[in-house]
Enzyme design. Structure first.
Site, mmCIF file in Angstrom:
data_model
loop_
_atom_site.group_PDB
_atom_site.id
_atom_site.type_symbol
_atom_site.label_atom_id
_atom_site.label_comp_id
_atom_site.label_asym_id
_atom_site.label_seq_id
_atom_site.Cartn_x
_atom_site.Cartn_y
_atom_site.Cartn_z
ATOM 1 C CG HIS A 84 33.895 38.894 35.718
ATOM 2 N ND1 HIS A 84 34.438 39.722 36.669
ATOM 3 C CD2 HIS A 84 34.789 37.886 35.559
ATOM 4 C CE1 HIS A 84 35.620 39.249 37.035
ATOM 5 N NE2 HIS A 84 35.852 38.124 36.394
ATOM 6 C CG HIS A 86 35.549 34.526 35.909
ATOM 7 N ND1 HIS A 86 36.506 35.220 35.223
ATOM 8 C CD2 HIS A 86 34.924 33.735 34.989
ATOM 9 C CE1 HIS A 86 36.477 34.867 33.937
ATOM 10 N NE2 HIS A 86 35.522 33.965 33.779
ATOM 11 C CG ASP A 88 38.196 35.320 41.149
ATOM 12 O OD1 ASP A 88 37.443 34.995 40.220
ATOM 13 O OD2 ASP A 88 39.154 36.097 41.003
ATOM 14 C CG HIS A 89 35.395 38.755 40.611
ATOM 15 N ND1 HIS A 89 35.863 40.033 40.722
ATOM 16 C CD2 HIS A 89 36.410 38.025 40.087
ATOM 17 C CE1 HIS A 89 37.107 40.090 40.276
ATOM 18 N NE2 HIS A 89 37.460 38.878 39.878
HETATM 19 ZN ZN LIG Z 1 37.615 36.922 36.074
#
Ligand SMILES: [Zn+2]
Length: 269
Positions: A84, A86, A88-89
């Site tokens: 996904h 977000h 932090d990914h």
């Molecule tokens: Zn997330």
């Protein structure tokens, strides 16, 4: 953006996560620990031979991205996949993809590099090793999981975490999330899943048991929220003070977000 860890003693140890995984999937832990990201983001390298995919390069952190590239030891990256969008990914995805000469494939077109998207039902072949894409909206509207039939393992992003439970982000929906949990639960049983490989926290054995726990947790929280409303709580903040009284206050803003998602859900029933 990930989870509200239930306060439990962490016996996994950071070094226990880094390098862990299954026969064809290895976690490389990014150095971004926080209450929301647990030990940090798990970047997953998946493959059996000369061709791999890299799932969730993590935040834009040069040393981590270089370390993941070094770990490949000359193997070709067919694609960078995102569970996904977000940060932090995905924050380091474009930089990493350019470093290794690969496209970024994601459900959300804003996070792609190249023409190829990614969605439910897609199958990626890595030297005969299959990676099957499962649409699991809820934590975010663009959340995907990746099933590795040969390892009987599911990469779960933030849909399931290695510890605690996930919050519903402002771009997610609880009704979708509950449907995704039911779908994963059914799939885990039918496919005899043996491991969940999360976006944060340690590898989980007993996928069906973990998913049953998540589903029960959601039902319990919804019951608690209904009760808090009956007891006079007027808004999300007051509900958090009652329902999340036992949770670290640093996590209350995330809890408030989660309660807001649950109130939306209850109103929609
Ligand atoms: Zn997330």
């Amino acid at each position: 953006m990930s989870g509200i860890p239930i306060p439990v003693e962490d016996t996994s140890g950071v070094s226990g996560i880094d390098g862990s995984g299954t026969a064809h999937a290895t976690a490389l832990l990014a150095p971004n620990p926080s209450p929301m990201t647990l030990d940090g983001t798990n970047t997953w390298v998946v493959g059996r031979a000369e061709t791999v995919i890299v799932v969730d390069p993590g935040p834009d952190h040069d040393a981590h991205l270089r370390r993941v590239a070094d770990h490949l030891a000359g193997r070709r990256v067919a694609a960078v996949l995102l569970t996904h969008g977000h940060d932090d990914h995905s924050g380091g995805a474009r930089k990493f993809a350019e470093m290794v000469g690969a496209p970024v494939r994601a459900l959300d077109p804003r996070h792609r590099l190249g023409d190829e998207g990614l969605g439910d039902g897609d199958v990626i072949d890595l030297d005969g090793l299959e990676v099957r894409v499962v649409g699991t909206p809820g934590h975010s509207s663009d959340s995907l999981c990746f099933w590795l039939p040969e390892d009987r393992a599911m990469l779960t992003g933030d849909t399931i975490l290695g510890r605690g439970t996930t919050v519903i982000a402002p771009d997610g929906h609880l009704a979708d999330y509950l449907r995704s949990l039911d779908r994963l639960r059914a799939g885990a049983e039918i496919l005899a899943a043996e491991a969940l490989l999360p976006g944060h926290g340690p590898v989980l054995a007993d996928p069906v048991g973990v998913l049953d726990g998540y589903i029960a947790h959601r039902r319990r929280r919804l019951d608690q929220i209904r009760q808090a409303i009956r007891d006079g709580a007027g808004d999300a903040r007051q509900i958090v003070e009652i329902v999340y009284a036992d949770v670290d206050r640093a996590l209350w803003p995330a809890a408030e977000m989660s309660v807001a998602a649950q109130l939306d859900y209850l109103k929609s029933l």
